[in-house]
Each structure stands twice: as C-alpha cells, then as structure tokens.
Scaffold this active site. Structure first.
Site, PDB file in Angstrom:
ATOM      1  N   GLY A  46      13.448  51.067   1.460  1.00  0.00           N
ATOM      2  CA  GLY A  46      12.491  50.143   1.331  1.00  0.00           C
ATOM      3  C   GLY A  46      12.709  48.657   1.043  1.00  0.00           C
ATOM      4  N   GLN A  51      13.638  39.826  -0.414  1.00  0.00           N
ATOM      5  CA  GLN A  51      14.797  40.233  -0.228  1.00  0.00           C
ATOM      6  C   GLN A  51      15.372  39.891   1.118  1.00  0.00           C
ATOM      7  OE1 GLN A  51      13.951  44.710  -0.966  1.00  0.00           O
ATOM      8  NE2 GLN A  51      16.071  44.458  -1.512  1.00  0.00           N
ATOM      9  N   CYS A  90      19.363  49.314  -5.091  1.00  0.00           N
ATOM     10  CA  CYS A  90      18.835  48.207  -4.521  1.00  0.00           C
ATOM     11  C   CYS A  90      19.747  47.457  -3.330  1.00  0.00           C
ATOM     12  CB  CYS A  90      18.350  47.030  -5.315  1.00  0.00           C
ATOM     13  SG  CYS A  90      17.434  45.959  -4.626  1.00  0.00           S
ATOM     14  N   LEU A  91      19.363  47.172  -2.034  1.00  0.00           N
ATOM     15  CA  LEU A  91      19.994  46.680  -0.988  1.00  0.00           C
ATOM     16  C   LEU A  91      20.415  44.992  -1.681  1.00  0.00           C
ATOM     17  CD1 LEU A  91      17.903  47.737   2.220  1.00  0.00           C
ATOM     18  CD2 LEU A  91      20.158  48.681   1.279  1.00  0.00           C
ATOM     19  N   HIS A 132       9.353  50.056  -7.185  1.00  0.00           N
ATOM     20  CA  HIS A 132      10.335  49.209  -6.937  1.00  0.00           C
ATOM     21  C   HIS A 132      10.229  48.039  -5.992  1.00  0.00           C
ATOM     22  CE1 HIS A 132      14.971  48.821  -6.359  1.00  0.00           C
ATOM     23  NE2 HIS A 132      14.557  48.110  -5.544  1.00  0.00           N
ATOM     24  N   GLU A 133       9.592  48.209  -4.948  1.00  0.00           N
ATOM     25  CA  GLU A 133       9.370  47.218  -3.909  1.00  0.00           C
ATOM     26  C   GLU A 133       8.242  46.184  -4.370  1.00  0.00           C
ATOM     27  OE1 GLU A 133      11.300  46.696  -1.702  1.00  0.00           O
ATOM     28  OE2 GLU A 133      12.308  48.637  -2.054  1.00  0.00           O
ATOM     29  N   HIS A 136       9.717  43.778  -6.767  1.00  0.00           N
ATOM     30  CA  HIS A 136      10.561  42.670  -5.872  1.00  0.00           C
ATOM     31  C   HIS A 136       9.508  41.344  -5.752  1.00  0.00           C
ATOM     32  CE1 HIS A 136      14.497  43.472  -5.003  1.00  0.00           C
ATOM     33  NE2 HIS A 136      14.252  44.606  -4.819  1.00  0.00           N
TER      34      HIS A 136
END
Length: 160
Positions: A46, A51, A90-91, A132-133, A136
C-alpha cells in the site's frame, strides 16, 4: 509511469492532513500510475500520496488477493467490524515494525480514477492495509497506534 521518492519519517509532510481531490485530472491519473509503480518497486502492499510528498487524499493498495490493484480517491471508512492484532511495517519507516490492533473487516467508499463511486470491503490483510493507508491521509503513522514497536528482523533462511 515513474518511480517516485518515498518520503521517510520524520519528514513533516507525513504529519500533515491530506486535502480532498476536488476534480480528477490527468495529473491525478499520473499520480495513481506513479504511486502503483512506486509501491510495486519498493516492494509494498500500500501507498498513500503523502508518502510521495503529495498532500492529496489518494491511496493505492495490492495485498495480492482477488482485488488486485485498488486505487481510491477521497477514501472514507464507513464501517468497521471485529478485531485483529498483528505486525505492520511501513515504506516510510524502514527497519521498524509494530504490533497494531485494527478492525478485522472494513468497508471504505471513495472514487475510482474515472470519478465513479466505489465501495471496497476488505478483511484481514486488506482491512489492515486500508486502515493503515487512510491513517497516512490523516497524518497518523503506525508507530502512533502500535502497542509495541521493534526492529524488523531480516528473514534468516536457517530459521525456516
């Protein structure tokens, strides 16, 4: 499609609230394409627009299930059911994981790239990814909601 730079914590853009997309334009289409390419290249499941440094309410996800690539513009969680507890990464926070409590099933509504309203129902990993997204988009990182945070252990073939 271009690979974009993934913003890393503690960049302040990750703490901003993303703005709704008022109109779907070719720039939004390019953003969706670039975000998907970036997510797959990372590799991740995701990615939210903040991000990649863009404060727009846009997310992409692909958890490897029957849904395939999901693109959502202006996503809104409209229902949550049950509970799951497990690890997330997380990226934007490489090297860390955390144990996070999330809903087991989530219903989210948003727009697709053509401006059509769509509803996605996700369970298990997809539910976790959606929440999660969306976090963000609201300036919330998994480390803010994790019950514990720890270094991600590299997989060791000897342990398998």
């Amino acid at each position: 499609m271009g690979i974009r730079f993934i913003v890393k914590d503690p960049d302040p853009v990750l703490r901003e609230v993303a703005r709704p997309v008022p109109k779907i334009t070719p720039n939004i289409h390019k953003l969706l394409d670039d975000m998907a390419a970036t997510m797959y290249d990372a590799p991740g499941v995701g990615l939210a627009a903040p991000q990649v440094g863009i404060l727009k309410r846009v997310i992409v996800m692909d958890v490897g299930d029957e849904h395939g690539l999901i693109e959502l513009i202006n996503p809104e969680v409209i229902a949550k059911e049950g509970e799951q507890f497990g690890p997330e990464g997380c990226l934007s926070i490489p090297g860390l994981q955390g144990d996070v409590r999330r809903a087991q099933k989530v219903t989210v509504r948003g727009l697709d790239r053509s401006g059509n309203e769509i509803t996605v129902v996700g369970t298990d990993l997809l539910a976790r990814c959606i929440l999660h997204e969306v976090d963000h988009l609201n300036g919330v990182l998994f480390t803010d909601v994790a019950e514990s945070v720890y270094r991600a252990e590299p997989r060791d073939e000897k342990d398998e």
